[in-house]
Write a protein that holds these residues in place. Structure first.
Motif, short mmCIF file in Angstrom:
data_model
loop_
_atom_site.label_atom_id
_atom_site.label_comp_id
_atom_site.label_asym_id
_atom_site.label_seq_id
_atom_site.Cartn_x
_atom_site.Cartn_y
_atom_site.Cartn_z
N PHE A 457 22.96 42.29 41.52
CA PHE A 457 23.95 43.36 41.30
C PHE A 457 24.08 44.16 42.58
O PHE A 457 23.07 44.48 43.24
CB PHE A 457 23.48 44.31 40.18
N GLY A 458 25.34 44.49 42.97
CA GLY A 458 25.55 45.33 44.15
C GLY A 458 25.67 46.79 43.75
O GLY A 458 25.58 47.15 42.57
N ALA A 459 25.91 47.64 44.76
CA ALA A 459 26.13 49.07 44.48
C ALA A 459 27.58 49.24 44.01
O ALA A 459 28.46 48.55 44.52
CB ALA A 459 25.90 49.89 45.75
N PRO A 460 27.86 50.12 43.06
CA PRO A 460 26.95 51.04 42.37
C PRO A 460 26.38 50.46 41.06
O PRO A 460 25.70 51.17 40.34
CB PRO A 460 27.87 52.22 42.07
N LEU A 461 26.67 49.15 40.77
CA LEU A 461 26.26 48.62 39.46
C LEU A 461 24.74 48.67 39.29
O LEU A 461 24.23 49.10 38.24
CB LEU A 461 26.76 47.17 39.29
N ALA A 462 24.00 48.23 40.36
CA ALA A 462 22.54 48.15 40.25
C ALA A 462 21.95 49.53 39.94
O ALA A 462 21.10 49.67 39.05
CB ALA A 462 21.98 47.60 41.56
N LYS A 463 22.46 50.55 40.66
CA LYS A 463 21.91 51.91 40.49
C LYS A 463 22.19 52.43 39.07
O LYS A 463 21.30 52.97 38.41
CB LYS A 463 22.57 52.81 41.53
N ASN A 464 23.41 52.23 38.59
CA ASN A 464 23.76 52.75 37.26
C ASN A 464 23.03 52.01 36.15
O ASN A 464 22.61 52.62 35.15
CB ASN A 464 25.28 52.67 37.06
N LEU A 465 22.87 50.69 36.33
CA LEU A 465 22.12 49.93 35.31
C LEU A 465 20.66 50.41 35.28
O LEU A 465 20.07 50.57 34.20
CB LEU A 465 22.19 48.43 35.62
N ALA A 466 20.10 50.65 36.47
CA ALA A 466 18.70 51.11 36.54
C ALA A 466 18.55 52.46 35.84
O ALA A 466 17.57 52.71 35.12
CB ALA A 466 18.27 51.21 38.01
N LYS A 467 19.56 53.31 36.03
CA LYS A 467 19.53 54.64 35.40
C LYS A 467 19.52 54.51 33.86
O LYS A 467 18.76 55.20 33.18
CB LYS A 467 20.78 55.41 35.86
N ILE A 468 20.33 53.60 33.33
CA ILE A 468 20.36 53.41 31.86
C ILE A 468 19.05 52.77 31.40
O ILE A 468 18.44 53.17 30.41
CB ILE A 468 21.57 52.53 31.45
N TRP A 469 18.59 51.77 32.16
CA TRP A 469 17.39 51.01 31.76
C TRP A 469 16.14 51.89 31.73
O TRP A 469 15.25 51.69 30.91
CB TRP A 469 17.23 49.81 32.71
N LEU A 470 16.11 52.89 32.61
CA LEU A 470 14.97 53.81 32.67
C LEU A 470 14.68 54.40 31.29
O LEU A 470 13.53 54.56 30.89
CB LEU A 470 15.32 54.93 33.66
N GLU A 471 15.76 54.69 30.53
CA GLU A 471 15.60 55.24 29.19
C GLU A 471 15.57 54.14 28.13
O GLU A 471 14.76 54.17 27.21
CB GLU A 471 16.76 56.20 28.86
N HIS A 472 16.45 53.15 28.27
CA HIS A 472 16.59 52.15 27.20
C HIS A 472 15.37 51.25 27.05
O HIS A 472 15.13 50.71 25.97
CB HIS A 472 17.85 51.30 27.44
N LYS A 473 14.58 51.11 28.14
CA LYS A 473 13.39 50.24 28.00
C LYS A 473 12.38 50.85 27.03
O LYS A 473 11.51 50.16 26.51
CB LYS A 473 12.76 49.95 29.36
N ASN A 474 12.54 52.15 26.76
CA ASN A 474 11.63 52.80 25.81
C ASN A 474 12.15 52.76 24.36
O ASN A 474 11.46 53.17 23.43
CB ASN A 474 11.42 54.27 26.20
N LEU A 475 13.41 52.32 24.20
CA LEU A 475 13.97 52.26 22.84
C LEU A 475 13.41 51.03 22.12
O LEU A 475 13.18 49.99 22.76
CB LEU A 475 15.50 52.16 22.88
N PRO A 476 13.20 51.13 20.81
CA PRO A 476 12.70 49.93 20.10
C PRO A 476 13.78 48.84 20.06
O PRO A 476 14.97 49.15 19.95
CB PRO A 476 12.44 50.46 18.68
N SER A 477 13.37 47.58 20.19
CA SER A 477 14.31 46.46 20.03
C SER A 477 14.30 46.05 18.57
O SER A 477 13.24 45.72 18.04
CB SER A 477 13.87 45.25 20.85
N PRO A 478 15.44 46.06 17.89
CA PRO A 478 15.46 45.66 16.47
C PRO A 478 14.87 44.26 16.31
O PRO A 478 14.98 43.42 17.22
CB PRO A 478 16.94 45.68 16.13
N ASP A 479 14.27 43.99 15.13
CA ASP A 479 13.54 42.72 14.98
C ASP A 479 14.45 41.49 14.94
O ASP A 479 13.98 40.38 15.07
CB ASP A 479 12.63 42.76 13.74
N PHE A 480 15.78 41.69 14.76
CA PHE A 480 16.66 40.51 14.76
C PHE A 480 17.04 40.08 16.18
O PHE A 480 17.71 39.08 16.36
CB PHE A 480 17.93 40.78 13.93
N THR A 481 16.65 40.83 17.18
CA THR A 481 17.07 40.48 18.54
C THR A 481 16.18 39.37 19.11
O THR A 481 15.03 39.19 18.68
CB THR A 481 17.02 41.69 19.49
N GLY A 482 16.73 38.62 20.00
CA GLY A 482 15.96 37.56 20.67
C GLY A 482 15.83 36.30 19.84
O GLY A 482 15.16 35.34 20.25
#
Ligand SMILES: NC(=O)c1ccc[n+]([C@@H]2O[C@H](COP(=O)([O-])OP(=O)(O)OC[C@H]3O[C@@H](n4cnc5c(N)ncnc54)[C@H](O)[C@@H]3O)[C@@H](O)[C@H]2O)c1
Length: 488
Positions: A457-482
């Motif tokens: 990913f180039g700028a600004p996509l990489a930076k913005n995705l990282a910003k979202i992921w910083l919080e979303h990685k702490n959200l629970p993944s529903p059990d139907f995912t994956g």
């Protein structure tokens, strides 16, 4: 009669070329005669145009293309044909002599149709040995697309000829309109001619430019005409009281100088009764409310079709819609501590399937639009795309949880389930606004590319995705995912 398998086309210009294309693409062989040296190349480009349109209209269901033979003279073209369509220049002497030559070299039962825009068949057939098989078959440009063909017989034309010719035109997807009386310029050209004469006056008198006159039609009456023609439109305009009311309301203006064409029939009781009865016969089976819905649905379809080609009322719609969407885009980056509230949609009638619920591919459409909104949010704009970067979808897994009906409002949220340098894994959740119930979910794996190859990913996509992921990685993944699709 519909077992016609070979047609002779005499004259391969704008109209003859269009006939050649329609016949060939309906699986009917064509013998073409036209003395112009560039006739064949012009006809070939007309066929290419028709093929382009038929691919859009019929896809793989179009009949296989038949065989085109370019002949050296009229006799060679017509001698083994089951049907003849004459389309030479609009000149009585030329047409008359060519029709006599065709008559000479075809079997007496073969129908001969002239594409003339206005010459009377009684005059065209006068010198023929077998005049009973001559009719006018007046088409509209482009002949391969427009269905209307006016059939007009002369004094000596057999009724059987008109019926057989109408059957044949119907079999190749056309709408034959058989004239009750022989009349100069037939029906459609008389209507267009009246409009044309008025338009010329408006330019001549400096009242409007040609563009303004065209706009007056293509943004208004023209869209309705395409749906209903004049009489049905006016019937609806009369409201519940219908045609009689409309006529009484607008009848007096026939006497006012609203047009240069002031020779109008008296709108007396007899004419009013005739129009009202014919209008009832035409559309009496529908209520005004039904007709309004039919009209409006058709107009929406036409405006959407114009939007696809960015033209006229469709171009206007795109600009207006763009402004509406702008109003819906949040000014600030959405709250990243929870799944992103990215997309809203209304279930349209055109989205329903035979069970009256949203049909399958619309789920993918809504989830795809949500992905587009995420990509726009993180900075994938036109400039980013122009520089060779993009994001491709590698995989989508949709789960259909509940049905949803027309008119419901839905919302979609998006959670990042995973992120690396080149890929992002998403979970979209679609809910019903009214109850907050989950309707469907979609997991997607997206990959970033540069010049169509996987890339970081180039700028600004990489930076913005990282910003979202910083919080979303702490959200629970529903059990139907994956999970893959369930097994039986
Ligand atoms: N153009 C329209 O929108 C339109 C619509 C409906 C009907 N028509 C009618 O269709 C007919 C043809 O009109 P068009 O617009 O195709 O004209 P056109 O000038 O584009 O084509 C006429 C063709 O006839 C050919 N031709 C001339 N002499 C010939 C001959 N002796 N034998 C065979 N071919 C000969 C010419 O080379 C030319 O290719 C006319 O009667 C016209 O009124 C035209």
């Amino acid at each position: 009669m519909t077992d016609i398998s070979k047609v002779a086309v005499i004259g391969g210009g704008v109209i003859g070329g269009g006939w050649v294309a329609r016949f060939l693409l309906n699986g009917i062989d064509v013998n073409l005669f036209d003395p112009a040296p560039d006739a064949l190349s012009k006809v070939k480009s007309m066929i290419a145009n028709a093929e382009r349109s038929y691919a859009e209209l019929f896809g793989v269901d179009a009949p296989p293309k038949a065989i085109l033979k370019f002949t050296n003279n009229i006799e060679e073209a017509v001698s083994d044909a089951d049907f003849v369509q004459e389309s030479v220049p609009e000149n009585f002497d030329i047409k008359s002599s060519i029709l006599s030559e065709i008559d000479e070299h075809t079997s007496p039962t073969v129908p001969i149709c002239s594409s003339t825009s206005g010459l009377l068949p009684s005059k065209l057939q006068a010198a023929l040995k077998h005049p009973e098989r001559l009719v006018v078959g007046h088409p509209f440009n482009p002949v391969y697309l427009l269905p209307l063909v006016e059939i007009c017989g002369g004094d000596l034309t057999a009724e059987k000829t008109k019926t057989e010719v109408a059957e044949f035109y119907t079999s190749i997807g056309m709408k034959p309109l058989v004239l009750r009386k022989e009349i100069d310029a037939f029906i459609a050209d008389r209507l267009m001619e009246a409009y044309w004469r008025e338009a010329l006056w408006l330019v001549n008198d400096g009242i409007a430019t040609v563009e303004e006159i065209d706009d007056a039609i293509r943004y208004g009456a023209g869209l309705r005409w395409a749906m209903m023609g004049t009489f049905q439109v006016y019937r609806v305009a009369g409201g519940e009281a219908g045609m009689r009311h409309f006529l009484s309301q607008f009848g007096p203006s026939l006497k006012w100088p609203w047009t240069k064409l002031m020779d109008v029939p008296d709108l007396d009781d007899h004419l009013i009764d005739t129009i009202v009865t014919q209008s009832d016969d035409q559309t009496g089976a529908y209520s005004i409310r039904d007709l309004e819905h039919i009209r409006d649905d058709g107009l929406v379809g036409i405006m959407k079709a114009l939007q696809n080609i960015n033209w006229g009322a469709g171009e206007l719609l795109t600009t207006y819609e763009g402004n509406l969407k702008k109003d819906n885009i949040p000014d600030t980056f959405p709250d990243t501590k929870q799944p992103l509230a990215l997309h809203k949609a209304l279930i349209k009638s055109s989205w329903l399937d035979y069970n009256n619920h949203m049909t399958e591919h619309r789920y993918l459409q809504v989830f795809g639009e949500t992905t587009d909104k995420l990509l726009a949010l993180i900075g994938m704009d036109e400039e980013y795309l122009k520089s060779g970067h993009s994001v491709y979808t590698l995989e989508t897994h949709i789960r259909h949880v509940q049905e949803v009906a027309q008119g419901e409002k839905i919302s979609v949220t998006t959670q990042l389930l995973g992120l690396d340098e080149k890929r992002v894994r998403l979970l979209h959740v679609m809910t019903l606004d009214r109850t907050q119930e989950i309707l469907a979910t979609a997991e997607q794996m997206l990959m970033h590319v540069t010049d169509k190859k996987a890339d970081k990913f180039g700028a600004p996509l990489a930076k913005n995705l990282a910003k979202i992921w910083l919080e979303h990685k702490n959200l629970p993944s529903p059990d139907f995912t994956g999970l893959g699709i369930r097994t039986l």
